[in-house]
Write an enzyme that holds these catalytic residues in place. Structure first.
Site, short mmCIF file in Angstrom:
data_model
loop_
_atom_site.label_atom_id
_atom_site.label_comp_id
_atom_site.label_asym_id
_atom_site.label_seq_id
_atom_site.Cartn_x
_atom_site.Cartn_y
_atom_site.Cartn_z
CG ASP A 24 -2.08 0.98 1.04
OD1 ASP A 24 -2.37 1.47 -0.17
OD2 ASP A 24 -2.86 1.20 2.11
CG HIS A 41 -0.23 1.85 -9.39
ND1 HIS A 41 -0.48 1.68 -7.93
CD2 HIS A 41 -1.51 2.44 -9.78
CE1 HIS A 41 -2.00 2.11 -7.73
NE2 HIS A 41 -2.36 2.73 -8.73
CG LEU A 136 8.88 -17.27 -2.98
CD1 LEU A 136 8.42 -17.21 -1.56
CD2 LEU A 136 9.48 -16.00 -3.53
NE ARG A 193 -2.91 -1.09 4.61
CZ ARG A 193 -4.14 -1.39 4.30
NH1 ARG A 193 -5.05 -2.27 4.90
NH2 ARG A 193 -4.54 -0.62 3.34
#
Ligand code: IPE
Ligand code: IPE
Ligand code: MG
Length: 247
Positions: A24, A41, A136, A193
């Protein structure tokens, strides 16, 4: 692997099995620099791949990143369109590299609905291409919502009960897990976060029941492997009790 972990003060014996990340703060990062939200972004790509490389360095087995939520459709059409194209380009541009590094790429979320067919096809091709990798598992929560996941699961449970293939009296927590999007995915040990927001935003609601939560003010485009290591060091100091008490 041992060398890198030791160098960063991480105990290899207590590496979380699964780290889930809410990436975020892209928009705010861009605004602070006088750029467009979509530039934020784009800048998130480097953050993601540096973090993935860090995960590989320390031997993390599962990483799940929130790339697009079922609520993100509420954003302006231009931004939504950018995010769809961006995720498509990112996959096309990076999947060979991920494959070569032994990363299994997977998606979780609603595949139908408004996700363009083009994007869906790239997703499915990438999953197929990397399905045999085990170093992974990098899961993209894409068109994902925790409540949507539970609603979709409950719907299938009801259908199977009506069809007689599932006994409603036997529905328990294990049953519900089997009806989630990714039943084989271990619950996240740690949820990270970025951007200083203290909320879950409909991420992995069932799966994070006992996850350790870690919040950082860093905005996602600034996040790097060292930020992941910091979160893991913090995690390693925690005492997970699962409702029990110390003996
Ligand atoms: C996270 O960054 C990326 C997505 C939700 C796709 P944001 O776009 O939410 O950035 P902020 O929170 O507005 O700064
Ligand atoms: C969560 O971030 C979704 C993703 C990171 C993809 P948001 O920016 O959409 O969450 P809210 O709106 O601040 O709760
Ligand atoms: Mg946000």
């Amino acid at each position: 692997m041992r060398y890198v972990a030791e160098l960063h003060g991480i105990h290899l014996e207590r590496i979380p099995e699964h780290v889930a990340i809410v990436m975020d703060g892209n928009g705010r990062w861009a605004q602070r620099k006088g750029l467009k939200r979509t530039d934020g972004h784009a800048a998130g790509e480097e953050a993601l791949f540096d973090t993935v490389n860090g995960a590989l360095e320390i031997g993390l087995r599962w990483m799940t990143v929130y790339a697009f939520s079922t609520e993100n459709w509420r954003r302006p059409l231009d931004e939504v369109r950018f995010l769809m194209n961006f995720n498509e380009r990112l996959l096309l541009g990076r999947r060979d590299e991920l494959h070569a590094k032994g990363v299994r790429v997977r998606f979780m979320g609603r595949r139908g609905g408004r996700v363009p067919g083009r994007v869906r096809r790239i997703i499915e091709d990438t999953e197929k291409m990397t399905a045999g990798n085990r170093k992974l598992t990098l899961t993209f929560a894409f068109n994902y919502g925790g409540r949507a996941e539970l609603a979709d699961g409950v719907k299938r449970i009801a259908e199977d009960a009506a069809a007689g293939t599932l006994d409603p009296k036997k529905v328990d927590e294990k049953t519900i897990r089997r009806y989630l999007y990714r039943p084989d995915m271990p619950d996240p040990d740690l949820m990270v976060r970025t951007s200083g927001e203290f909320r879950i935003s409909n991420y992995l609601l069932w799966e994070i029941a006992y996850s350790e939560l870690y919040f950082t003010d860093e905005l996602w485009p600034d996040f790097r492997r060292e930020s992941l290591f910091e979160a893991i060091r913090d995690f390693q100091k925690r005492d997970r009790r699962y409702g029990a008490i110390e003996e």
